[in-house]
Design an enzyme around this catalytic site. Structure first.
Site, PDB file in Angstrom:
ATOM      1  N   CYS A   1      31.933  43.444  45.140  1.00  0.00           N
ATOM      2  CA  CYS A   1      31.692  44.727  45.513  1.00  0.00           C
ATOM      3  C   CYS A   1      30.598  45.138  44.793  1.00  0.00           C
ATOM      4  O   CYS A   1      29.808  44.423  43.981  1.00  0.00           O
ATOM      5  CB  CYS A   1      32.772  45.817  44.877  1.00  0.00           C
TER       6      CYS A   1
ATOM      7  N   ASP B   1      34.917  51.148  32.239  1.00  0.00           N
ATOM      8  CA  ASP B   1      34.752  52.332  33.372  1.00  0.00           C
ATOM      9  C   ASP B   1      34.178  53.639  32.602  1.00  0.00           C
ATOM     10  O   ASP B   1      34.003  54.593  33.233  1.00  0.00           O
ATOM     11  CB  ASP B   1      36.101  52.570  33.594  1.00  0.00           C
TER      12      ASP B   1
ATOM     13  N   LYS C   1      44.706  56.661  37.541  1.00  0.00           N
ATOM     14  CA  LYS C   1      44.597  55.951  38.747  1.00  0.00           C
ATOM     15  C   LYS C   1      45.106  54.634  38.703  1.00  0.00           C
ATOM     16  O   LYS C   1      45.762  54.008  39.519  1.00  0.00           O
ATOM     17  CB  LYS C   1      43.208  56.075  39.292  1.00  0.00           C
ATOM     18  N   ASN C   2      44.537  53.973  37.731  1.00  0.00           N
ATOM     19  CA  ASN C   2      44.772  52.613  37.442  1.00  0.00           C
ATOM     20  C   ASN C   2      46.192  52.320  36.775  1.00  0.00           C
ATOM     21  O   ASN C   2      46.377  51.009  36.506  1.00  0.00           O
ATOM     22  CB  ASN C   2      43.614  51.900  36.600  1.00  0.00           C
TER      23      ASN C   2
ATOM     24  N   ARG D   1      33.659  39.826  41.489  1.00  0.00           N
ATOM     25  CA  ARG D   1      35.039  40.097  40.967  1.00  0.00           C
ATOM     26  C   ARG D   1      36.001  39.245  41.997  1.00  0.00           C
ATOM     27  O   ARG D   1      36.565  39.553  42.855  1.00  0.00           O
ATOM     28  CB  ARG D   1      35.483  41.761  41.567  1.00  0.00           C
TER      29      ARG D   1
ATOM     30  N   ARG E   1      37.390  58.587  45.097  1.00  0.00           N
ATOM     31  CA  ARG E   1      38.521  57.400  45.073  1.00  0.00           C
ATOM     32  C   ARG E   1      39.434  57.639  44.123  1.00  0.00           C
ATOM     33  O   ARG E   1      40.439  57.116  43.802  1.00  0.00           O
ATOM     34  CB  ARG E   1      37.811  56.250  45.273  1.00  0.00           C
TER      35      ARG E   1
HETATM   36  N1  EPU Z   1      37.776  38.000  36.856  1.00  0.00           N
HETATM   37  C1  EPU Z   1      37.736  36.644  37.434  1.00  0.00           C
HETATM   38  N2  EPU Z   1      38.717  35.997  38.222  1.00  0.00           N
HETATM   39  C2  EPU Z   1      39.871  36.907  38.442  1.00  0.00           C
HETATM   40  C3  EPU Z   1      39.914  38.218  37.836  1.00  0.00           C
HETATM   41  C4  EPU Z   1      39.014  38.605  37.256  1.00  0.00           C
HETATM   42  O1  EPU Z   1      36.745  35.975  36.975  1.00  0.00           O
HETATM   43  O2  EPU Z   1      40.872  36.496  39.246  1.00  0.00           O
HETATM   44  C5  EPU Z   1      36.845  38.541  36.171  1.00  0.00           C
HETATM   45  C6  EPU Z   1      36.017  39.843  36.892  1.00  0.00           C
HETATM   46  O3  EPU Z   1      35.234  39.286  37.784  1.00  0.00           O
HETATM   47  C7  EPU Z   1      35.393  40.398  35.718  1.00  0.00           C
HETATM   48  C8  EPU Z   1      36.723  40.414  34.596  1.00  0.00           C
HETATM   49  O4  EPU Z   1      37.422  39.105  35.033  1.00  0.00           O
HETATM   50  O5  EPU Z   1      34.277  40.034  35.262  1.00  0.00           O
HETATM   51  C9  EPU Z   1      37.496  41.540  34.283  1.00  0.00           C
HETATM   52  O6  EPU Z   1      38.001  41.793  35.601  1.00  0.00           O
HETATM   53  P1  EPU Z   1      39.450  42.518  35.713  1.00  0.00           P
HETATM   54  O7  EPU Z   1      40.425  41.795  36.665  1.00  0.00           O
HETATM   55  O8  EPU Z   1      40.099  42.860  34.438  1.00  0.00           O
HETATM   56  O9  EPU Z   1      39.364  43.631  36.637  1.00  0.00           O
HETATM   57  P2  EPU Z   1      39.988  44.481  37.558  1.00  0.00           P
HETATM   58  O10 EPU Z   1      41.554  44.070  37.182  1.00  0.00           O
HETATM   59  O11 EPU Z   1      39.825  44.129  39.046  1.00  0.00           O
HETATM   60  C10 EPU Z   1      40.454  46.624  36.629  1.00  0.00           C
HETATM   61  C11 EPU Z   1      40.320  48.189  37.089  1.00  0.00           C
HETATM   62  C12 EPU Z   1      38.825  48.500  37.025  1.00  0.00           C
HETATM   63  C13 EPU Z   1      38.214  48.306  35.669  1.00  0.00           C
HETATM   64  C14 EPU Z   1      38.601  46.606  35.064  1.00  0.00           C
HETATM   65  C15 EPU Z   1      38.404  46.289  33.647  1.00  0.00           C
HETATM   66  C16 EPU Z   1      42.261  48.668  38.245  1.00  0.00           C
HETATM   67  C17 EPU Z   1      42.843  49.002  39.657  1.00  0.00           C
HETATM   68  N3  EPU Z   1      40.940  48.380  38.307  1.00  0.00           N
HETATM   69  O12 EPU Z   1      39.969  45.854  37.579  1.00  0.00           O
HETATM   70  O13 EPU Z   1      38.701  49.765  37.280  1.00  0.00           O
HETATM   71  O14 EPU Z   1      36.770  48.137  35.558  1.00  0.00           O
HETATM   72  O15 EPU Z   1      40.008  46.548  35.157  1.00  0.00           O
HETATM   73  O16 EPU Z   1      38.856  47.298  33.008  1.00  0.00           O
HETATM   74  O17 EPU Z   1      42.966  48.831  37.163  1.00  0.00           O
HETATM   75  C18 EPU Z   1      37.513  51.629  38.263  1.00  0.00           C
HETATM   76  O18 EPU Z   1      38.589  52.308  37.949  1.00  0.00           O
HETATM   77  O19 EPU Z   1      36.531  52.248  38.477  1.00  0.00           O
HETATM   78  C19 EPU Z   1      37.712  50.272  38.069  1.00  0.00           C
HETATM   79  C20 EPU Z   1      36.715  49.519  38.526  1.00  0.00           C
END
Ligand code: EPU
Length: 417
Positions: free
Chosen positions: A117, A305, A22-23, A122, A397
């Protein structure tokens, strides 16, 4: 609302085929916005988030043919809109992945801010800061990110913390920027590498994906490509935990074991026997599971995850497992529900202290997010009696119907409405 009804205590055996990630599928679909030519994606998982992303693309003007199972052909000749509306973004925060590509090719993007969320706040400040460094003008108004740019300019961007979709968004934007972009402290997840490979197939110049520094030389245009999405390491890991809990022998196939190192290491340490093949891992439940501490971390560390699933396992392990969640501040929503099933788990800040083994008994429990739901289903497999997991839409999802895959392994699981 659909629920899963699980009768615990059945032994599992057989094979389970892992779907596409998915990701990796979600950023791959967003990348289709970078070109007017046709992009064909294969091995898309049949999950709701993928359908949502296809709707986001259609709304922006994409012509989508997703009639073949697991395949989609996407063509965005011209944009019909530059907006990813609240109604879609609120159901899937990964919609924010259209921001970089839209802005880079179309010069305008209006994307609803996803907001917090169930697992944490996030924010997307790091996506926005990066685009601003590349020359975009960004305002937050009425709950939306409003961004405009002429041609983006390459920039050196050092992420203060690792962000997976932030890295992907900026990597996509940089493919059409003028000049070179260097992303430091970039996310190293296999899904980032998969996206980079797709962008390269589209004619982009991307180097270093998989390391913490990615270099992108911008092009004036990139073209169509065919790409096969990598296997879902989290779905694979989830079925490995099912096998570790209740498996006589469960073979998880088509899973890319090289991306599962941290999970395999954790399971081995808990006493789980594993047979690792080139494209598969076979697992069975040991006579005794051993407690083992865990700390989630960005790749190549243990994935957040896979934290809820591991807690389900730890409830059955002898001793105390201290599980530290370092990525998301609220990602222990499954714990309260597992405690209702008889688990002995205490939350101390960002740490869960799990004492096992405890006999779990079936209960009605509520899913709160995708991976929490998976953890509850796993707990249900070993609980005595019937567990009903409510709000299965969270699970749908990101997982292809779990009841079908688990029933094929011998579990007693049905979907009820
Ligand atoms: N963060 C910030 N600012 C930003 C972006 C991130 O402070 O602009 C923080 C977040 O709040 C968090 C950390 O950085 O504490 C890491 O977040 P990240 O941005 O890596 O998460 P994401 O890109 O929103 C993806 C996956 C998630 C997975 C995380 C961590 C996708 C679509 N989603 O989310 O997947 O948990 O990386 O590996 O790739 C899931 O599949 O259930 C899922 C939540």
């Amino acid at each position: 609302m659909d629920k899963l009804r699980i009768t615990g205590g059945r032994r599992l055996s057989g094979r389970v085929e892992v779907a596409g990630a998915k990701n990796a599928a979600l950023p791959g679909l967003a990348a289709c916005l970078l070109t007017g030519e046709t992009v064909e994606l294969a091995n898309l998982p049949k999950v709701r988030d993928v359908r949502t992303m296809l709707r986001v693309l259609e709304q922006l003007g994409a012509r989508v043919d997703a009639s073949g199972g697991g395949r989609a052909s996407v063509r965005v000749e011209r944009f019909a809109s530059h907006e990813a509306p609240y109604d879609l973004v609120k159901t899937m925060r990964a919609s924010v992945l259209v921001l970089g590509p839209l802005l880079a090719r179309h010069g305008r993007a209006r994307v609803s801010l996803p907001g917090g969320c169930a697992i944490g706040e996030r924010p997307i400040n790091l996506h926005i800061d990066g685009l601003v460094r590349m020359g975009a003008e960004v305002r937050i108004e009425h709950g939306y990110v409003e961004a405009r740019a002429g041609r983006l300019r390459g920039a050196s961007i050092a992420f203060p913390e690792k962000t997976v979709t932030g890295t992907e968004n900026l990597m996509m934007a940089a493919t059409l920027a003028e000049g070179t972009t260097v992303l430091s402290n970039a996310a190293q997840e296999p899904e980032v590498v998969d996206l980079a490979e797709m962008l390269i197939a589209m004619g982009a110049s991307v180097h270093g994906a998989g390391t913490d520094e990615i270099l992108i030389e911008g092009r004036s245009a990139i073209g169509g490509a065919r790409h096969r999405v990598i296997a879902d390491r989290i779905e694979a890991g989830t079925y490995l935990v099912a096998g570790a809990l209740a498996g006589d022998r469960v073979e998880v196939r088509g899973c890319g074991p090289e991306y599962l190192e941290a999970v395999l290491e954790q399971l081995r340490g808990a006493g789980v026997p594993l047979e690792v093949g080139a494209e598969s891992v076979a697992v069975s439940a040991p006579r005794e599971l051993r407690a083992r501490d865990l700390r989630t971390a960005p790749y190549p560390g243990y994935p957040t995850d896979m934290q809820a699933q591991y807690i389900a396992l730890a409830t059955q392990a002898s001793g105390t497992s201290v599980v530290a969640e370092t990525i998301f501040e609220h990602r222990f929503m499954h714990v309260g529900e597992m405690v209702r099933m008889g688990a002995d788990i205490r939350i101390e800040g960002r740490t869960a202290v799990v004492v096992g083994p405890r006999r779990l008994t079936g209960a009605q429990v509520m899913a709160t997010d995708l991976r929490a739901s998976a953890g509850l289903v796993l707990a249900g497999l070993v609980a005595e009696g019937v567990t009903v997991v409510d709000r299965v839409y969270h699970l749908d999802r990101g997982y292809e119907p779990m009841e079908a895959k688990l029933v094929a392994l011998g579990a007693e699981v049905e979907r009820i409405r």
